[in-house]
Enzyme design. Sequence first.
Site, PDB file in Angstrom:
ATOM      1  N   CYS A 126      37.405  10.496  74.833  1.00  0.00           N
ATOM      2  CA  CYS A 126      37.207  11.495  73.781  1.00  0.00           C
ATOM      3  C   CYS A 126      38.216  12.627  73.915  1.00  0.00           C
ATOM      4  O   CYS A 126      38.323  13.486  73.073  1.00  0.00           O
ATOM      5  CB  CYS A 126      35.789  12.051  73.818  1.00  0.00           C
ATOM      6  SG  CYS A 126      34.706  11.287  75.002  1.00  0.00           S
ATOM      7  N   SER A 184      24.281   2.188  78.651  1.00  0.00           N
ATOM      8  CA  SER A 184      24.901   1.881  77.365  1.00  0.00           C
ATOM      9  C   SER A 184      25.610   0.537  77.473  1.00  0.00           C
ATOM     10  O   SER A 184      26.477   0.350  78.331  1.00  0.00           O
ATOM     11  CB  SER A 184      25.913   2.978  77.015  1.00  0.00           C
ATOM     12  OG  SER A 184      26.578   2.651  75.831  1.00  0.00           O
ATOM     13  N   THR A 214      24.608   8.182  74.559  1.00  0.00           N
ATOM     14  CA  THR A 214      24.447   9.534  74.018  1.00  0.00           C
ATOM     15  C   THR A 214      23.001   9.767  73.583  1.00  0.00           C
ATOM     16  O   THR A 214      22.404  10.811  73.887  1.00  0.00           O
ATOM     17  CB  THR A 214      25.416   9.754  72.839  1.00  0.00           C
ATOM     18  OG1 THR A 214      26.746   9.576  73.324  1.00  0.00           O
ATOM     19  CG2 THR A 214      25.273  11.140  72.245  1.00  0.00           C
TER      20      THR A 214
HETATM   21  N1  PLP Z   1      27.539   9.070  79.648  1.00  0.00           N
HETATM   22  C1  PLP Z   1      28.670   8.663  80.243  1.00  0.00           C
HETATM   23  C2  PLP Z   1      28.859   8.913  81.710  1.00  0.00           C
HETATM   24  C3  PLP Z   1      29.670   8.024  79.501  1.00  0.00           C
HETATM   25  O1  PLP Z   1      30.795   7.635  80.098  1.00  0.00           O
HETATM   26  C4  PLP Z   1      29.452   7.820  78.118  1.00  0.00           C
HETATM   27  C5  PLP Z   1      30.493   7.207  77.285  1.00  0.00           C
HETATM   28  O2  PLP Z   1      31.680   7.399  77.496  1.00  0.00           O
HETATM   29  C6  PLP Z   1      28.248   8.250  77.555  1.00  0.00           C
HETATM   30  C7  PLP Z   1      27.318   8.873  78.348  1.00  0.00           C
HETATM   31  C8  PLP Z   1      27.951   8.041  76.098  1.00  0.00           C
HETATM   32  O3  PLP Z   1      27.585   6.707  75.871  1.00  0.00           O
HETATM   33  P1  PLP Z   1      27.707   6.058  74.401  1.00  0.00           P
HETATM   34  O4  PLP Z   1      29.156   5.808  74.180  1.00  0.00           O
HETATM   35  O5  PLP Z   1      26.918   4.803  74.493  1.00  0.00           O
HETATM   36  O6  PLP Z   1      27.128   7.020  73.449  1.00  0.00           O
END
Ligand code: PLP
Length: 399
Positions: free
Chosen positions: A340, A214, A85
């Site tokens: 989510c 991530s 994120t």
């Molecule tokens: N981008 C994608 C494609 C994701 O699947 C996620 C998490 O589900 C994120 C960004 C966000 O990552 P983080 O959980 O490390 O904030």
Amino acid sequence: MQFATDCQLPAEFAMINFDQNATTPVDEAVLNELIRATREFSGNTSSGHSLGAKASKFLRECRERVANILHADDPDEIVFTSGGTESDNAAVRGIAFAMRAEHDRNEVITSAIEHRAVLAPCDWLAGQGFKSTVLPVDSDGVVNIAALRDNQGAKTALVSIMLANNEIGTIQPIAEISRLAHEVGAMVHTDAVQAAGKLAIDVNDLGVDSLSLSAHKFYGPKGIGVLYLRKGTPCECFMLGGTHEGGRRAGTVPLPQIAALTTALEVSERKRIEHGAELKALRDRLVDELLAKIPGSHLNGRLETCTPNTASIRFDGVYGGHLLKRMDEEGILASAGSACMWEITKPSHVLTALGLNDEQGGGTIRFSLGYGNTPQEVSQVANTLARLVPELRGRTVVM
Ligand code: PLP
């Protein structure tokens, strides 16, 4: 198949984990590295004394190892962040702002199936005077390249399209997107959070200026990620404070987490090379068994354009929320849309963008496998769903 039993759920969760796009269990070697680095590198990388110098030297080594896996030209192109994120926000907001300030460009382009970590900053930019364009996708989730060509121009600051989708697994033609966007002088960001450990990532082959990762999606801990920023890419830093990470991300450097991320990236890359084909075969077998055993079940998207671990399947006449609850009771973890979205009864924006209606989207389950799963688990899941789906068909749902 006997592989990667070193990344399982905790013992009290004797469950089948087919929800590994939400998060992966931490690999044993990664956990050991986290503990080792916590003990061994207690210094602050910014301190001038010998304890700080030792930490700072190891930070450099981690940066080099991450750059090596991503085929980055320079270790300084690697910025450590708190996760996907943050990396997405930093890239989208930072590059857009810098391109406006330095090059008078005020348009951003993204796709309809991005993660909220990209869509929300693009929406936010729209409130800051930018034009934000959301490109449509086809029924397999592939971005419409003609629409990119039609919408980009001399004012485009940034094109941000994900490498692999989290819900249906679609892999986007990022190399082609980069080439096109660069023709008009725009910068390119890709959210590769769901690609690491599943696809080879070479920032030069992809041609991107910026890329997000991530660690918790590739058997590392939560709260640590990477922002790859190609040398010379304009990007305003929005985390203000100290001069850490070359002035691009202020905050005391979390070295143990970085050490764990680095090991996780190497471990998951090794798993991908050694066991990627087995993972794909396992996923393919799950799809075959489910579609064969359950009439009225359909694959969303196409496996050929999909990450090797993901399958999005919809079951006619069933509400995914009910099915997930029953699966949980039977010891099977999966997801509807993205993690989510668990509480939300409307189909996700991704499923809607594919053209699925409320009933089709509402009946969709995401199965996302990992390197710890087995063929026995696949058969158990298929057999359990073949029993549960007819049981739940026709139950009333309030959408
Ligand atoms: N981008 C994608 C494609 C994701 O699947 C996620 C998490 O589900 C994120 C960004 C966000 O990552 P983080 O959980 O490390 O904030």
